[in-house]
Design a protein around this motif. Structure first.
Motif, PDB file in Angstrom:
ATOM      1  N   THR A   1      11.955   5.383  -1.300  1.00  0.00           N
ATOM      2  CA  THR A   1      12.730   5.427  -0.455  1.00  0.00           C
ATOM      3  C   THR A   1      12.545   3.339  -0.179  1.00  0.00           C
ATOM      4  N   ILE A   2      12.800   2.910  -0.294  1.00  0.00           N
ATOM      5  CA  ILE A   2      12.405   1.179  -0.087  1.00  0.00           C
ATOM      6  C   ILE A   2      13.448   1.015   1.262  1.00  0.00           C
ATOM      7  N   ASN A   3      12.783   0.745   2.618  1.00  0.00           N
ATOM      8  CA  ASN A   3      12.332  -0.277   3.351  1.00  0.00           C
ATOM      9  C   ASN A   3      12.852  -1.868   4.338  1.00  0.00           C
ATOM     10  N   GLY A   4      11.716  -1.825   4.992  1.00  0.00           N
ATOM     11  CA  GLY A   4      11.726  -3.225   5.432  1.00  0.00           C
ATOM     12  C   GLY A   4      10.341  -3.930   4.680  1.00  0.00           C
ATOM     13  N   SER A   5       9.582  -3.100   4.417  1.00  0.00           N
ATOM     14  CA  SER A   5       8.650  -3.644   3.701  1.00  0.00           C
ATOM     15  C   SER A   5       8.441  -4.053   2.567  1.00  0.00           C
ATOM     16  N   ASP A   6       9.311  -3.784   1.287  1.00  0.00           N
ATOM     17  CA  ASP A   6      10.190  -4.077   0.596  1.00  0.00           C
ATOM     18  C   ASP A   6      10.926  -5.119   0.400  1.00  0.00           C
ATOM     19  N   ARG A   7      10.169  -5.990  -0.170  1.00  0.00           N
ATOM     20  CA  ARG A   7      11.541  -7.956   0.428  1.00  0.00           C
ATOM     21  C   ARG A   7      10.089  -8.434  -0.558  1.00  0.00           C
ATOM     22  N   SER A   8      10.146  -8.399  -1.725  1.00  0.00           N
ATOM     23  CA  SER A   8       9.539  -9.093  -2.815  1.00  0.00           C
ATOM     24  C   SER A   8       9.672  -8.154  -4.212  1.00  0.00           C
ATOM     25  N   VAL A   9      10.214  -8.605  -5.156  1.00  0.00           N
ATOM     26  CA  VAL A   9      10.388  -8.798  -6.727  1.00  0.00           C
ATOM     27  C   VAL A   9       9.632  -7.749  -6.537  1.00  0.00           C
ATOM     28  N   ALA A  10       8.007  -8.034  -6.477  1.00  0.00           N
ATOM     29  CA  ALA A  10       7.253  -7.076  -6.994  1.00  0.00           C
ATOM     30  C   ALA A  10       6.530  -6.002  -6.721  1.00  0.00           C
ATOM     31  N   THR A  11       7.075  -6.065  -5.263  1.00  0.00           N
ATOM     32  CA  THR A  11       6.953  -5.037  -4.820  1.00  0.00           C
ATOM     33  C   THR A  11       8.220  -3.984  -5.613  1.00  0.00           C
ATOM     34  N   MET A  12       8.971  -4.206  -5.605  1.00  0.00           N
ATOM     35  CA  MET A  12      10.767  -3.358  -6.257  1.00  0.00           C
ATOM     36  C   MET A  12      10.246  -3.110  -7.836  1.00  0.00           C
ATOM     37  N   GLU A  13       9.365  -4.298  -8.501  1.00  0.00           N
ATOM     38  CA  GLU A  13       8.947  -3.746  -9.529  1.00  0.00           C
ATOM     39  C   GLU A  13       8.033  -2.177  -9.593  1.00  0.00           C
ATOM     40  N   LEU A  14       7.023  -2.286  -8.782  1.00  0.00           N
ATOM     41  CA  LEU A  14       6.609  -1.144  -8.870  1.00  0.00           C
ATOM     42  C   LEU A  14       7.317   0.045  -8.766  1.00  0.00           C
ATOM     43  N   HIS A  15       8.235   0.382  -7.475  1.00  0.00           N
ATOM     44  CA  HIS A  15       9.277   1.219  -8.147  1.00  0.00           C
ATOM     45  C   HIS A  15       9.753   1.539  -9.930  1.00  0.00           C
ATOM     46  N   LEU A  16       9.997   0.369  -9.845  1.00  0.00           N
ATOM     47  CA  LEU A  16      10.975   0.192 -11.649  1.00  0.00           C
ATOM     48  C   LEU A  16       9.777   0.335 -12.443  1.00  0.00           C
ATOM     49  N   SER A  17       8.663   0.180 -12.574  1.00  0.00           N
ATOM     50  CA  SER A  17       8.354   0.491 -13.804  1.00  0.00           C
ATOM     51  C   SER A  17       7.317   2.489 -13.438  1.00  0.00           C
ATOM     52  N   GLY A  18       7.414   2.650 -12.197  1.00  0.00           N
ATOM     53  CA  GLY A  18       6.953   4.620 -12.031  1.00  0.00           C
ATOM     54  C   GLY A  18       5.429   4.516 -11.157  1.00  0.00           C
ATOM     55  N   MET A  19       5.081   2.897 -10.635  1.00  0.00           N
ATOM     56  CA  MET A  19       3.936   2.534 -10.855  1.00  0.00           C
ATOM     57  C   MET A  19       3.853   2.981  -9.263  1.00  0.00           C
ATOM     58  N   THR A  20       4.589   3.560  -7.879  1.00  0.00           N
ATOM     59  CA  THR A  20       4.500   3.381  -6.976  1.00  0.00           C
ATOM     60  C   THR A  20       5.022   5.193  -7.157  1.00  0.00           C
ATOM     61  N   GLY A  21       5.169   6.151  -8.172  1.00  0.00           N
ATOM     62  CA  GLY A  21       5.097   7.312  -8.262  1.00  0.00           C
ATOM     63  C   GLY A  21       4.613   7.908  -8.755  1.00  0.00           C
ATOM     64  N   PHE A  22       3.197   7.157  -9.962  1.00  0.00           N
ATOM     65  CA  PHE A  22       2.066   7.271  -9.727  1.00  0.00           C
ATOM     66  C   PHE A  22       0.760   7.763  -9.479  1.00  0.00           C
ATOM     67  N   ALA A  23       1.356   6.230  -7.681  1.00  0.00           N
ATOM     68  CA  ALA A  23      -0.086   6.049  -7.573  1.00  0.00           C
ATOM     69  C   ALA A  23       0.049   7.298  -5.899  1.00  0.00           C
ATOM     70  N   ALA A  24       1.807   7.705  -6.086  1.00  0.00           N
ATOM     71  CA  ALA A  24       1.758   8.748  -4.381  1.00  0.00           C
ATOM     72  C   ALA A  24       0.813  10.220  -4.621  1.00  0.00           C
ATOM     73  N   ARG A  25       0.912  10.603  -6.533  1.00  0.00           N
ATOM     74  CA  ARG A  25       0.756  11.226  -7.614  1.00  0.00           C
ATOM     75  C   ARG A  25      -1.074  11.820  -7.217  1.00  0.00           C
ATOM     76  N   MET A  26      -1.442  10.762  -7.237  1.00  0.00           N
ATOM     77  CA  MET A  26      -2.484  10.266  -7.217  1.00  0.00           C
ATOM     78  C   MET A  26      -3.347  10.386  -5.962  1.00  0.00           C
ATOM     79  N   THR A  27      -2.641  10.115  -5.002  1.00  0.00           N
ATOM     80  CA  THR A  27      -3.324  10.409  -3.550  1.00  0.00           C
ATOM     81  C   THR A  27      -2.649  11.494  -2.846  1.00  0.00           C
ATOM     82  N   GLY A  28      -1.843  12.047  -3.821  1.00  0.00           N
ATOM     83  CA  GLY A  28      -1.761  13.734  -2.598  1.00  0.00           C
ATOM     84  C   GLY A  28      -0.466  13.030  -1.853  1.00  0.00           C
ATOM     85  N   ARG A  29       0.159  11.625  -1.732  1.00  0.00           N
ATOM     86  CA  ARG A  29       1.074  12.067  -1.331  1.00  0.00           C
ATOM     87  C   ARG A  29       2.579  12.131  -1.601  1.00  0.00           C
ATOM     88  N   VAL A  30       2.910  13.313  -2.047  1.00  0.00           N
ATOM     89  CA  VAL A  30       4.680  13.444  -3.180  1.00  0.00           C
ATOM     90  C   VAL A  30       5.087  14.221  -1.886  1.00  0.00           C
TER      91      VAL A  30
END
Length: 309
Positions: A280-309
């Motif tokens: 999910t992308i929203n108003g907080s996603d306003r930089s390429v650096a933030t979007m690269e976290l999605h593209l690389s899978g890092m946000t998914g990894f972080a979500a699984r590690m913290t139980g936010r799935v």
């Protein structure tokens, strides 16, 4: 070739100058930034594809890819967002909650936000409150929305409209997409249209029969109104507590070829098409650096590690 893809979803969009003023602005993607990001993706050699193509590549391989989907679908989908994708000559997927063009689903959050945005005071049952500036409007939006949220929202909104002399029907169509708009978009080769339930229900909370109705009747309405196959579906809310194995099977039984969640992560080769991850992308996603976290899978990894799935 092993395929890797990132599915991204959002609800509404507004250009930067308007986004800054919206009380519920995190519900909107900054389309000025989206315009820039689509240029970035092309330069970085990402393919922007439909869900149909994404599921094909998850079976057969191909270049890395991104899909953008819009959930619910409001009037700005037709007026602002699809035209932006057209300018870049890339596809976009619309997951339609059919209660919106049918006029049966109260768009209470949109109506509340619109009223706060355009007035310096509003009436509540306990009396008038002043909303002279952005800070006051935003605080009022979240306080009121939190008190309404749930099965009582429609009734609370109807009372609010009466107190503030708001034409509910006119307010609905100020923000809603219509079947006529969707029929025009249907004929655009860059637009893919799928289902997102009738009433935006949390599917896991429903009985099997009610869940099947939400998915199947949504698809039936899309076929009836637009004459399309309506092959793909996205679960409202979409996290692990909102849809699970039972619901993925119901999506298959309802005739869909895929079902998308909002569990962050990447689509890899061999992905189950009935539990597609989306970021999910929203108003907080306003930089390429933030979007690269999605593209690389890092946000998914972080979500699984913290139980936010």
């Amino acid at each position: 070739m092993s395929s890797r893809g990132c599915l991204m979803t959002f609800h509404r969009g507004a250009p930067a100058h308007r986004w800054e003023q919206l009380p519920n602005r995190n519900f909107y993607l900054d389309t000025t930034f989206l315009d820039q990001f689509l240029v970035y993706l092309k330069k970085q050699d990402w393919d922007v594809v439909t869900i149909e193509e994404a599921t094909r590549r998850s079976r057969s391989g191909g270049k890395r890819f991104v899909n953008f989907s819009i959930d619910d679908c409001y009037r700005d989908t037709y007026e602002d967002i699809v035209p932006l994708f057209r300018r870049h000559n890339v596809p976009v997927t619309l997951f339609v909650t059919t209660g919106i063009p049918d006029g049966t689903l109260p768009l209470w959050a949109a109506g509340l936000e619109d009223t706060l945005l355009n007035r310096d005071h509003v009436m509540l049952e306990e009396g008038a409150i002043a909303v002279p500036d952005f800070v006051a409007k935003q605080a009022a939006f979240f306080r009121i929305a939190d008190s309404w949220d749930g099965p009582q929202a429609a009734k609370c909104y109807a009372t609010f409209c009466q107190l503030n002399d708001i034409d509910m029907d006119a307010m609905h169509w100020k923000h809603a997409i219509s079947w006529e708009m969707l029929a025009e978009l249907r004929d655009d080769p860059l637009v893919e249209i799928g289902g997102h339930t009738v009433t935006h229900a949390r599917i896991s909370s429903l009985s099997p029969a009610d869940a099947l109705f939400e998915l199947q009747h949504c698809r039936d309405r899309l076929i009836e109104q637009l004459g399309i196959p309506a092959r793909h579906f996205a679960f409202p809310y979409g996290r692990s507590g909102d849809c699970g194995a039972r619901d993925f099977a119901i999506a298959r039984d309802a005739g869909y070829a895929s079902a998308s969640t909002t569990r962050k992560g990447l689509v890899m080769q061999g992905q189950d098409p009935y539990s597609l991850p989306r970021c999910t992308i929203n108003g907080s996603d306003r930089s390429v650096a933030t979007m690269e976290l999605h593209l690389s899978g890092m946000t998914g990894f972080a979500a699984r590690m913290t139980g936010r799935v």
